[in-house]
Design an enzyme around this catalytic site. Structure first.
Site, mmCIF file in Angstrom:
data_model
loop_
_atom_site.group_PDB
_atom_site.id
_atom_site.type_symbol
_atom_site.label_atom_id
_atom_site.label_comp_id
_atom_site.label_asym_id
_atom_site.label_seq_id
_atom_site.Cartn_x
_atom_site.Cartn_y
_atom_site.Cartn_z
ATOM 1 N N GLY A 71 0.904 -1.258 -0.009
ATOM 2 C CA GLY A 71 -0.044 0.002 0.158
ATOM 3 C C GLY A 71 0.704 1.284 -0.065
ATOM 4 N N GLY A 119 -0.421 -5.052 0.842
ATOM 5 C CA GLY A 119 -1.518 -4.839 -0.074
ATOM 6 C C GLY A 119 -1.862 -5.670 -1.537
ATOM 7 C CD GLU A 142 2.208 -6.713 5.862
ATOM 8 O OE1 GLU A 142 1.377 -6.530 4.898
ATOM 9 O OE2 GLU A 142 2.712 -7.822 6.235
ATOM 10 C CG ASP A 150 -3.108 -5.091 6.458
ATOM 11 O OD1 ASP A 150 -2.197 -5.381 5.914
ATOM 12 O OD2 ASP A 150 -3.710 -4.006 6.228
#
Length: 357
Positions: A71, A119, A142, A150
């Site tokens: 992301g 992402g 992450e 996530d």
């Protein structure tokens, strides 16, 4: 080719033959995804779902470096610093899109060539058909940013065999193509040199092609590989990572003393202690979850807490902004992470709860 309501900017969406092609188009940023790109992907899926001439969806990345490096971390960091709401908005829309991809009614194929992180995993590893290559470098790093895996990463990692998912989630280590298949993040290894031919074949599938048809087509290009170098360490990883507390995993690694254990300890010592404790709890809860959506709701609660945390801002500063690779974590040691610190990551958030259409 017919354009589909998305201009050729950061995202290209168009029909090519019977395929609806979605191309992430930020090659200089290894196609890191922005909020606007998530919205554009959603609109493209709307158009492709309704179009009877589109038999299959194909996700790919522009450039030579990879599908997607994750992301838009810098924008999230800037918003977090000023107590903005980009995290709340971006992660909500992203997670809803992740769930949509898993349930998409037409065959959805992801070309996971080169770098696939964060992402990018969310856009590809929930697909019906996940193609990796000899160039694939897939990771969920992450925890090194004071965050956790996530985009449904906890759902995926909790379904890897044995403790392989725990290992990848806590260390952020990279999977090659065969290891991604072993970890259940991918389905087939296709040599990168053969991707253009597979792509051509996908754009020429017959209307009404079933998911089984697409699977057979991809298999005809596949090498059949199913396990890489990390899979060879399965027994050791299962023994070292089966504990439910970070302190116990670290103690097991210290007792083991092998080169693998020592290298793993060194890696864990670089990560956010709070991030590791939160990640391990999320992974254990995900094991008994019944759906991807259940995990995404839990991840969203934790993500909003991360967004407000010093660890996230410090992790991004050290890795992305200043690039000094020397984050000052708070607290600095695993044994200093208390239950009271962790509890807010798992608390219900009322009106802000993630809801799916």
């Amino acid at each position: 080719m017919t354009d589909v309501s998305v201009a050729e900017g950061d995202l290209i969406a168009r029909k090519e033959g019977s395929a609806g092609v979605i191309r992430l188009n930020r090659p200089k940023a290894i196609n890191a995804v922005t909020l606007e790109m998530f919205h554009d992907i959603d609109r493209a899926l709307d158009a492709f779902e309704k179009d009877p001439a589109v038999a299959v969806i194909l996700l790919e990345g522009a450039g030579e470096r990879g599908l997607c490096a994750g992301g838009d971390i810098r924008s999230l960091w800037e918003s977090s610093k000023v107590k903005g709401d980009l995290g709340k908005v971006l992660w909500r829309d992203e997670y809803i899109l992740n769930a949509r991809i898993k349930k998409f009614p037409k065959p959805y194929v992801a070309f996971m060539d080169g770098i696939v992180m964060g992402g990018g995993v969310g856009l590809s590893a929930h697909a019906a058909h996940r193609v990796v290559t000899d160039r694939t470098k897939l990771a969920m790093p992450e925890v090194g940013l004071g965050f956790f895996p996530d985009v449904g990463g906890t759902w995926l990692l909790a379904r890897s065999p044995g403790e392989i998912g725990t290992y990848f989630g806590l260390t952020g280590q990279t999977m090659n193509g065969p290891d991604a298949i072993h970890a259940k993040f991918a389905d087939a290894v296709v040599p990168s040199a053969r991707l253009p031919a597979l792509r051509e074949a996908l754009t020429n599938v017959a209307p009404g092609a079933t998911s089984a048809d697409i699977g057979q087509l991809i298999a005809s290009f596949s090498t059949g590989e199913k396990a890489g170098p990390v899979a060879a360490q399965q027994a050791k990883i299962d023994a070292l990572f089966r504990q439910d507390r970070m302190e116990d995993i670290v103690a097991a690694l210290q007792r083991d003393g092998s080169d693998f254990a020592q290298a793993t300890l060194k890696t864990l010592n670089e990560k956010s202690p709070r991030g590791m404790v939160v990640t391990l709890k999320l992974l254990r809860l995900a094991r008994t979850s019944r759906s991807l959506e259940e995990c995404l709701v839990r991840e969203y609660r934790a993500a909003l807490e991360v967004f407000a945390s010093d660890d996230f801002r410090e992790g991004v500063r050290a890795a992305v902004i200043d690039k000094d690779r020397s984050p000052k974590w708070s607290p600095p040691h695993i044994e200093d992470v208390t239950a009271e610190m962790v509890a807010p990551y798992f608390a219900e958030i009322g009106a802000d709860e993630l809801k799916f259409p």
